[in-house]
Design a protein around this motif. Structure first.
Motif, PDB file in Angstrom:
ATOM      1  N   GLU A   1       0.812  -1.224   0.000  1.00  0.00           N
ATOM      2  CA  GLU A   1       0.000   0.000   0.000  1.00  0.00           C
ATOM      3  C   GLU A   1       0.847   1.277   0.000  1.00  0.00           C
TER       4      GLU A   1
ATOM      5  N   HIS B   1      -1.916   4.394   8.252  1.00  0.00           N
ATOM      6  CA  HIS B   1      -3.057   3.657   7.706  1.00  0.00           C
ATOM      7  C   HIS B   1      -3.334   2.454   8.598  1.00  0.00           C
TER       8      HIS B   1
ATOM      9  N   HIS C   1      -6.872  -0.395  10.025  1.00  0.00           N
ATOM     10  CA  HIS C   1      -8.226  -0.890   9.811  1.00  0.00           C
ATOM     11  C   HIS C   1      -8.991  -0.821  11.140  1.00  0.00           C
TER      12      HIS C   1
ATOM     13  N   HIS D   1     -12.127  -1.105   3.167  1.00  0.00           N
ATOM     14  CA  HIS D   1     -10.702  -1.242   3.451  1.00  0.00           C
ATOM     15  C   HIS D   1     -10.332  -0.732   4.846  1.00  0.00           C
TER      16      HIS D   1
HETATM   17 ZN    ZN Z   1      -4.951  -1.677   4.580  1.00  0.00          ZN
END
Ligand code: ZN
Length: 269
Positions: free
Chosen positions: A71, A90, A92, A154
Protein backbone atom coordinates in the motif's frame (compact mmCIF):
# COMPACT_ATOMS: atom_id res chain seq x y z
CA UNK A 1 16.97 10.94 12.08
CA UNK A 2 16.98 8.46 14.95
CA UNK A 3 14.19 10.44 16.47
CA UNK A 4 12.09 10.00 13.30
CA UNK A 5 12.65 6.23 13.20
CA UNK A 6 11.68 6.06 16.83
CA UNK A 7 8.44 7.92 16.10
CA UNK A 8 7.54 5.58 13.21
CA UNK A 9 8.16 2.43 15.27
CA UNK A 10 6.23 3.87 18.19
CA UNK A 11 3.28 4.81 15.95
CA UNK A 12 3.21 1.30 14.46
CA UNK A 13 3.11 -0.31 17.91
CA UNK A 14 0.39 2.11 18.95
CA UNK A 15 -1.80 0.99 16.02
CA UNK A 16 -1.65 -2.55 17.37
CA UNK A 17 -2.09 -1.58 21.02
CA UNK A 18 -5.18 0.46 20.12
CA UNK A 19 -6.75 -2.53 18.38
CA UNK A 20 -6.80 -0.85 14.99
CA UNK A 21 -4.87 -3.58 13.15
CA UNK A 22 -4.80 -7.36 13.10
CA UNK A 23 -2.43 -9.82 11.46
CA UNK A 24 -0.04 -7.74 9.29
CA UNK A 25 -2.49 -4.87 8.69
CA UNK A 26 -1.60 -1.21 8.80
CA UNK A 27 1.43 0.84 7.91
CA UNK A 28 3.23 4.02 8.90
CA UNK A 29 5.61 6.29 7.00
CA UNK A 30 7.43 9.54 7.74
CA UNK A 31 9.17 11.92 5.39
CA UNK A 32 12.92 12.21 5.80
CA UNK A 33 14.17 14.69 3.20
CA UNK A 34 13.52 13.10 -0.20
CA UNK A 35 13.25 9.60 1.30
CA UNK A 36 10.60 7.99 3.48
CA UNK A 37 10.97 5.82 6.56
CA UNK A 38 8.41 3.00 6.39
CA UNK A 39 7.22 0.03 8.37
CA UNK A 40 8.20 -3.32 6.79
CA UNK A 41 5.71 -5.57 4.99
CA UNK A 42 4.32 -8.80 6.44
CA UNK A 43 5.06 -7.92 10.06
CA UNK A 44 2.68 -7.44 12.96
CA UNK A 45 2.75 -3.79 14.01
CA UNK A 46 3.15 -5.13 17.56
CA UNK A 47 6.65 -6.29 16.64
CA UNK A 48 7.96 -3.35 14.62
CA UNK A 49 11.17 -1.97 16.10
CA UNK A 50 13.41 0.81 14.80
CA UNK A 51 15.86 -1.71 13.34
CA UNK A 52 13.08 -3.23 11.19
CA UNK A 53 12.15 0.00 9.43
CA UNK A 54 12.94 0.42 5.76
CA UNK A 55 13.73 3.40 3.58
CA UNK A 56 12.04 4.10 0.24
CA UNK A 57 12.27 6.85 -2.34
CA UNK A 58 9.40 8.80 -3.92
CA UNK A 59 8.88 5.99 -6.45
CA UNK A 60 8.56 3.40 -3.70
CA UNK A 61 11.93 1.77 -4.42
CA UNK A 62 13.65 0.38 -1.34
CA UNK A 63 17.10 1.69 -0.45
CA UNK A 64 18.95 -0.76 1.72
CA UNK A 65 17.44 -3.92 3.17
CA UNK A 66 13.81 -4.93 3.57
CA UNK A 67 10.65 -5.17 1.52
CA UNK A 68 8.09 -2.41 1.16
CA UNK A 69 4.38 -2.97 1.82
CA UNK A 70 1.94 -3.10 -1.09
CA UNK A 71 0.00 0.00 0.00
CA UNK A 72 3.02 2.33 -0.23
CA UNK A 73 1.41 4.08 -3.22
CA UNK A 74 -1.35 5.45 -0.96
CA UNK A 75 1.29 7.09 1.22
CA UNK A 76 3.38 8.39 -1.66
CA UNK A 77 0.45 10.06 -3.39
CA UNK A 78 -0.25 12.01 -0.19
CA UNK A 79 3.37 13.17 0.09
CA UNK A 80 3.44 14.07 -3.58
CA UNK A 81 0.38 16.29 -3.30
CA UNK A 82 0.96 17.65 0.19
CA UNK A 83 4.42 19.11 0.75
CA UNK A 84 3.28 20.10 4.26
CA UNK A 85 2.74 16.48 5.29
CA UNK A 86 5.45 14.72 7.29
CA UNK A 87 3.75 11.43 8.19
CA UNK A 88 0.99 9.10 6.98
CA UNK A 89 -0.71 6.34 8.96
CA UNK A 90 -3.06 3.66 7.71
CA UNK A 91 -4.99 1.09 9.72
CA UNK A 92 -8.23 -0.89 9.81
CA UNK A 93 -9.86 0.46 13.00
CA UNK A 94 -13.08 -1.54 13.49
CA UNK A 95 -15.76 1.16 13.71
CA UNK A 96 -14.50 3.41 10.93
CA UNK A 97 -13.80 0.35 8.79
CA UNK A 98 -17.39 -0.78 9.46
CA UNK A 99 -18.50 2.52 7.91
CA UNK A 100 -16.10 1.89 5.05
CA UNK A 101 -17.70 -1.49 4.47
CA UNK A 102 -21.29 -0.30 4.70
CA UNK A 103 -23.57 1.84 2.56
CA UNK A 104 -23.61 5.07 4.49
CA UNK A 105 -21.17 7.45 6.06
CA UNK A 106 -22.66 9.04 9.19
CA UNK A 107 -19.39 10.84 9.93
CA UNK A 108 -19.06 12.54 6.55
CA UNK A 109 -19.64 15.84 8.30
CA UNK A 110 -18.12 15.86 11.80
CA UNK A 111 -20.94 16.33 14.32
CA UNK A 112 -18.85 17.45 17.30
CA UNK A 113 -17.49 20.99 17.36
CA UNK A 114 -13.92 20.01 18.26
CA UNK A 115 -13.85 17.37 15.54
CA UNK A 116 -14.93 19.86 12.90
CA UNK A 117 -12.15 22.19 13.99
CA UNK A 118 -9.60 19.36 13.93
CA UNK A 119 -10.63 17.57 10.75
CA UNK A 120 -12.42 20.19 8.70
CA UNK A 121 -15.89 20.03 7.19
CA UNK A 122 -15.68 16.59 5.71
CA UNK A 123 -14.46 13.01 6.17
CA UNK A 124 -15.02 11.31 2.82
CA UNK A 125 -15.69 7.63 2.26
CA UNK A 126 -13.83 6.86 -0.92
CA UNK A 127 -15.41 4.02 -2.92
CA UNK A 128 -13.46 0.76 -3.02
CA UNK A 129 -10.69 0.55 -5.58
CA UNK A 130 -8.35 -2.35 -6.30
CA UNK A 131 -5.05 -2.19 -4.42
CA UNK A 132 -2.21 -0.59 -6.37
CA UNK A 133 -2.69 2.08 -9.01
CA UNK A 134 -6.54 2.14 -8.88
CA UNK A 135 -6.54 2.71 -5.08
CA UNK A 136 -3.89 5.40 -5.47
CA UNK A 137 -5.89 7.13 -8.21
CA UNK A 138 -9.05 7.06 -6.06
CA UNK A 139 -7.27 8.72 -3.13
CA UNK A 140 -5.29 11.26 -5.17
CA UNK A 141 -8.00 13.91 -5.67
CA UNK A 142 -8.74 14.00 -1.93
CA UNK A 143 -5.20 14.60 -0.71
CA UNK A 144 -5.38 18.38 -0.98
CA UNK A 145 -8.93 18.60 0.34
CA UNK A 146 -8.88 16.61 3.58
CA UNK A 147 -6.51 15.24 6.23
CA UNK A 148 -8.18 11.86 6.75
CA UNK A 149 -10.34 9.57 4.65
CA UNK A 150 -12.23 6.32 4.96
CA UNK A 151 -11.23 3.86 2.25
CA UNK A 152 -14.26 1.88 1.08
CA UNK A 153 -14.17 -1.81 2.11
CA UNK A 154 -10.70 -1.24 3.45
CA UNK A 155 -9.82 1.07 6.38
CA UNK A 156 -8.72 4.59 7.23
CA UNK A 157 -5.79 6.73 6.12
CA UNK A 158 -4.75 9.96 7.84
CA UNK A 159 -1.85 12.34 7.49
CA UNK A 160 -0.30 15.23 9.32
CA UNK A 161 2.84 17.23 9.93
CA UNK A 162 4.25 14.37 12.01
CA UNK A 163 3.36 10.88 13.29
CA UNK A 164 1.63 12.29 16.33
CA UNK A 165 -0.73 14.52 14.34
CA UNK A 166 -1.50 11.78 11.81
CA UNK A 167 -2.27 9.32 14.64
CA UNK A 168 -4.50 11.85 16.41
CA UNK A 169 -6.50 12.32 13.21
CA UNK A 170 -6.91 8.60 12.72
CA UNK A 171 -7.91 8.26 16.36
CA UNK A 172 -10.53 10.98 15.96
CA UNK A 173 -12.04 9.37 12.86
CA UNK A 174 -12.37 6.08 14.75
CA UNK A 175 -13.84 7.84 17.78
CA UNK A 176 -16.46 9.64 15.66
CA UNK A 177 -17.30 6.35 13.96
CA UNK A 178 -17.80 4.67 17.32
CA UNK A 179 -20.13 7.46 18.49
CA UNK A 180 -22.07 7.50 15.23
CA UNK A 181 -22.65 3.76 15.34
CA UNK A 182 -23.79 4.00 18.98
CA UNK A 183 -26.14 6.86 17.99
CA UNK A 184 -27.82 4.66 15.38
CA UNK A 185 -29.64 2.89 18.22
CA UNK A 186 -30.99 6.27 19.33
CA UNK A 187 -32.24 7.32 15.93
CA UNK A 188 -28.99 8.46 14.37
CA UNK A 189 -26.75 11.48 14.54
CA UNK A 190 -28.24 14.97 14.76
CA UNK A 191 -25.92 17.21 12.73
CA UNK A 192 -24.42 20.39 14.14
CA UNK A 193 -26.66 23.38 13.39
CA UNK A 194 -25.63 25.12 10.20
CA UNK A 195 -25.13 28.39 12.05
CA UNK A 196 -22.39 26.70 14.08
CA UNK A 197 -20.28 25.73 11.09
CA UNK A 198 -18.90 29.12 10.07
CA UNK A 199 -17.52 30.06 13.51
CA UNK A 200 -15.95 26.62 13.84
CA UNK A 201 -14.27 26.85 10.45
CA UNK A 202 -13.08 30.32 11.40
CA UNK A 203 -11.61 28.87 14.59
CA UNK A 204 -9.93 26.18 12.50
CA UNK A 205 -8.39 28.75 10.17
CA UNK A 206 -7.30 30.92 13.10
CA UNK A 207 -5.65 27.97 14.83
CA UNK A 208 -3.69 27.21 11.65
CA UNK A 209 -5.03 23.65 11.52
CA UNK A 210 -5.49 21.78 8.29
CA UNK A 211 -4.54 22.47 4.77
CA UNK A 212 -2.28 25.26 3.66
CA UNK A 213 -5.14 26.50 1.51
CA UNK A 214 -7.28 27.11 4.58
CA UNK A 215 -4.57 29.12 6.20
CA UNK A 216 -3.87 31.18 3.10
CA UNK A 217 -7.22 32.88 3.51
CA UNK A 218 -7.85 35.16 6.40
CA UNK A 219 -10.92 33.56 7.87
CA UNK A 220 -13.47 30.96 6.95
CA UNK A 221 -16.01 33.80 7.14
CA UNK A 222 -14.38 35.45 4.17
CA UNK A 223 -14.41 32.16 2.35
CA UNK A 224 -18.11 31.75 2.92
CA UNK A 225 -18.84 35.35 2.01
CA UNK A 226 -17.12 35.14 -1.34
CA UNK A 227 -18.61 31.72 -2.07
CA UNK A 228 -22.12 33.01 -1.47
CA UNK A 229 -21.68 35.76 -4.05
CA UNK A 230 -20.17 33.92 -6.95
CA UNK A 231 -21.16 30.81 -8.83
CA UNK A 232 -18.77 27.90 -8.32
CA UNK A 233 -17.66 26.48 -11.62
CA UNK A 234 -15.01 23.97 -10.69
CA UNK A 235 -15.98 20.83 -8.83
CA UNK A 236 -14.33 18.78 -6.15
CA UNK A 237 -15.11 15.06 -6.33
CA UNK A 238 -18.79 14.47 -5.59
CA UNK A 239 -19.43 12.73 -2.27
CA UNK A 240 -20.36 9.37 -3.77
CA UNK A 241 -18.71 9.67 -7.14
CA UNK A 242 -16.61 6.64 -8.04
CA UNK A 243 -14.43 8.80 -10.24
CA UNK A 244 -12.84 12.17 -9.56
CA UNK A 245 -14.57 14.98 -11.42
CA UNK A 246 -12.52 17.28 -13.61
CA UNK A 247 -12.73 21.02 -13.85
CA UNK A 248 -14.45 22.35 -16.99
CA UNK A 249 -11.14 23.70 -18.28
CA UNK A 250 -9.51 20.30 -17.80
CA UNK A 251 -6.70 22.08 -15.96
CA UNK A 252 -5.75 21.70 -12.32
CA UNK A 253 -8.04 23.95 -10.32
CA UNK A 254 -7.30 26.85 -8.08
CA UNK A 255 -7.12 25.19 -4.69
CA UNK A 256 -8.82 28.08 -2.91
CA UNK A 257 -11.80 27.64 -5.21
CA UNK A 258 -11.98 23.93 -4.37
CA UNK A 259 -11.87 24.77 -0.67
CA UNK A 260 -14.75 27.22 -1.06
CA UNK A 261 -16.72 24.57 -2.89
CA UNK A 262 -16.11 22.07 -0.10
CA UNK A 263 -17.31 24.45 2.58
CA UNK A 264 -20.41 25.42 0.65
CA UNK A 265 -21.20 21.74 0.11
CA UNK A 266 -20.70 20.96 3.77
CA UNK A 267 -23.09 23.74 4.71
CA UNK A 268 -25.78 22.45 2.41
CA UNK A 269 -25.83 19.00 3.98
ZN1 ZN B 1 -4.95 -1.68 4.58
Amino acid sequence: MKQLRHQVAEAAQFLHAAGWVANHDGNVTARDGNRFIATPTATSKRLVAEKDLIEVDAKGHVHGAGKVFGEIGLHLVVYERRPDVGAVVHAHPPYATAIGASRKNPIERPFIAEALVSLGPRIPRIPYAQPGEPAKAALAPWCELVDAAILGNHGVIAWGKDCEQALLRLELVEHLAKIAIAAEALGGIEPLPESAIQPLLAARAKAGIGRAADRALDTAGQLLGSAAQRPVVACAPAPHSPVPTISPSGKPQDLAQVVREEIVKALRK
